[in-house]
Design an enzyme around this catalytic site. Structure first.
Site, PDB file in Angstrom:
ATOM      1  N   LEU A  33     121.717  29.732 -50.076  1.00 52.22           N
ATOM      2  CA  LEU A  33     122.087  30.683 -51.127  1.00 52.22           C
ATOM      3  C   LEU A  33     120.878  31.225 -51.886  1.00 52.22           C
ATOM      4  CD1 LEU A  33     125.350  29.016 -52.567  1.00 52.22           C
ATOM      5  CD2 LEU A  33     125.140  30.736 -50.767  1.00 52.22           C
ATOM      6  N   ASP A  58     119.490  23.603 -46.594  1.00 50.01           N
ATOM      7  CA  ASP A  58     118.330  24.343 -46.095  1.00 50.01           C
ATOM      8  C   ASP A  58     118.030  23.955 -44.657  1.00 50.01           C
ATOM      9  OD1 ASP A  58     115.415  25.136 -45.757  1.00 50.01           O
ATOM     10  OD2 ASP A  58     115.723  25.731 -47.849  1.00 50.01           O
ATOM     11  N   LEU A  83     113.671  34.670 -44.601  1.00 56.73           N
ATOM     12  CA  LEU A  83     113.261  35.697 -45.565  1.00 56.73           C
ATOM     13  C   LEU A  83     112.928  36.962 -44.792  1.00 56.73           C
ATOM     14  CD1 LEU A  83     110.966  33.457 -47.814  1.00 56.73           C
ATOM     15  CD2 LEU A  83     113.356  34.092 -48.223  1.00 56.73           C
ATOM     16  N   SER A 124     113.402  40.614 -34.679  1.00 56.21           N
ATOM     17  CA  SER A 124     113.200  41.903 -35.348  1.00 56.21           C
ATOM     18  C   SER A 124     112.338  42.819 -34.507  1.00 56.21           C
ATOM     19  CB  SER A 124     112.517  41.655 -36.702  1.00 56.21           C
ATOM     20  OG  SER A 124     112.010  42.854 -37.246  1.00 56.21           O
ATOM     21  N   TYR A 149     105.924  39.119 -42.313  1.00 52.15           N
ATOM     22  CA  TYR A 149     107.323  38.994 -41.891  1.00 52.15           C
ATOM     23  C   TYR A 149     107.438  39.170 -40.384  1.00 52.15           C
ATOM     24  CZ  TYR A 149     112.003  40.520 -40.692  1.00 52.15           C
ATOM     25  OH  TYR A 149     113.211  40.665 -40.059  1.00 52.15           O
ATOM     26  N   LYS A 153     108.396  36.358 -37.238  1.00 51.44           N
ATOM     27  CA  LYS A 153     109.396  36.518 -36.180  1.00 51.44           C
ATOM     28  C   LYS A 153     108.747  36.398 -34.803  1.00 51.44           C
ATOM     29  CE  LYS A 153     113.154  37.364 -38.628  1.00 51.44           C
ATOM     30  NZ  LYS A 153     114.325  36.469 -38.594  1.00 51.44           N
ATOM     31  N   ASN A 199     114.920  47.335 -48.840  1.00 51.95           N
ATOM     32  CA  ASN A 199     115.335  48.206 -47.745  1.00 51.95           C
ATOM     33  C   ASN A 199     115.885  49.521 -48.286  1.00 51.95           C
ATOM     34  OD1 ASN A 199     114.625  46.256 -45.837  1.00 51.95           O
ATOM     35  ND2 ASN A 199     116.624  45.248 -46.023  1.00 51.95           N
ATOM     36  N   GLY A 294     101.560  47.804 -44.159  1.00 60.57           N
ATOM     37  CA  GLY A 294     102.399  47.206 -43.117  1.00 60.57           C
ATOM     38  C   GLY A 294     103.453  48.120 -42.555  1.00 60.57           C
TER      39      GLY A 294
END
Length: 336
Positions: A33, A58, A83, A124, A149, A153, A199, A294
């Site tokens: 959460l 977690d 994240l 991603s 990020y 991934k 986003n 980025g």
């Protein structure tokens, strides 16, 4: 089939759980959460008449995961927990590597201990970095990522690929998302970012509903038709259906399976602003700001492999994406 869904209370995870329940699957949700709300569970139940089993915890806590696996006959895992903000990852790289990379490794160890050998991983399109050409296929070069990020991934993909080489009886599916947008057509579930949205679509929606004064458009000097960044936006419901297609096909077969999930079409920031304005009947104020570190100029998918192997194809239009987002935001101006 019982499926452990990590991050199942989040934006993509929650919509996927709704579609899973309606397809007769049984999601068991794990979420800490940190970027989602407990109220999502009520919304899932209202839409499906089923309240999924939920554990707050977690994925970096193996003792917790071992307990969950011991209490249920889980056959597969969909791993959403992570994240996901490009800009934040530049400011907080260690947190991103800990949560996204370490969390995935702890989960894989717990799966191995429990004898669960099927995982669908939420990867991603950022693993492709700044593409040399579009559309991007699954064979396009990966690894030249432009932010922590995307690098997190890519590292997880490498870890899972190496692990598959040592455990070829596993089914490991890497789903490379492009840009998820939209909301459940009921308007009862949607994207509800904490703090300032990272986003585009939730930011536009919050401007339209009056929560924010204007949209920041980061860069209008890219080599694109109108100078703003071009992305492949995919409706979250199409994305959810893509996970179920993967689970029901390659998720039952050993192998390392890699698929793009997108529409195969690119739209610019300004095009999305105009589409949202049309769908909502609201003027969207925006200002041009410097490029973000980025970010890349353009990125959209080749989707033929997913169509061929999974029998899945995105079907919802930009107008549906924007109309469903506005339906959610106008009914839930402050989110959940």
């Amino acid at each position: 089939m019982k499926v452990l869904v990590t991050g199942g209370m989040g934006y993509i995870g929650s919509h996927t759980c709704v579609q899973m329940l309606q397809a007769g699957l049984e999601p068991i949700i794990v979420d800490n959460l940190c970027n989602s709300k407990l109220a999502v569970l009520d919304r899932i139940e209202a839409l499906t008449k089923v309240r999924p089993i939920f554990y707050q915890g977690d994925v970096r806590d193996q003792a917790f995961l071992d307990k969950v696996f011991s209490e249920h006959d889980i056959q597969s895992v969909i791993h959403f927990a992570g994240l996901k903000a490009v800009g934040e990852s530049v400011a907080k790289p260690l947190e991103y590597y800990d949560n996204n990379v370490n969390g995935s490794l702890v989960l894989a160890r717990a799966m191995r201990t429990a004898g669960v050998k099927s995982i669908v991983f939420s990867s991603s399109a950022t693993v492709y970095g700044d593409p040399t050409s579009v559309p991007i296929t699954e064979d396009s070069p990966v690894g030249a990522t432009t932010n922590p990020y995307g690098r997190s991934k890519y590292i997880v993909e490498c870890c899972f690929s190496d692990f598959y080489d040592s455990q070829p009886d596993w089914s490991i599916t890497l789903l490379r998302y492009f840009n998820p947008v939209g909301a459940h057509p009921s308007g009862s579930m949607g994207e509800d970012p904490q703090g300032t949205p990272n986003n585009l679509m939730p930011f536009i929606a919050q401007v339209a509903v009056g929560r924010r004064d204007k949209l920041s458009v980061f860069g209008d000097d890219y080599p694109t038709p109108d100078g703003t960044g071009v992305r492949d936006y995919i409706h979250v419901m199409d994305l959810a259906d893509g996970h179920i297609a993967a689970l029901n096909t390659v998720g039952q077969k050993s192998g390392l399976h890699i698929y793009n999930l997108g529409t195969g079409n690119g739209s610019s920031v300004i095009e999305m602003v105009n589409a949202f304005s049309e769908a909502s009947g609201k003027e969207i104020a925006y200002e041009i700001c410097p490029r973000r570190p980025g970010d890349i100029a353009e990125c959209w998918a080749s989707t033929s492999k997913a169509e061929q192997d999974l029998g899945w194809k995105a079907s919802r239009s930009i107008m549906e994406m924007t109309a469903d987002t506005w339906n959610w935001q106008s009914k839930n101006p402050q989110g959940y």
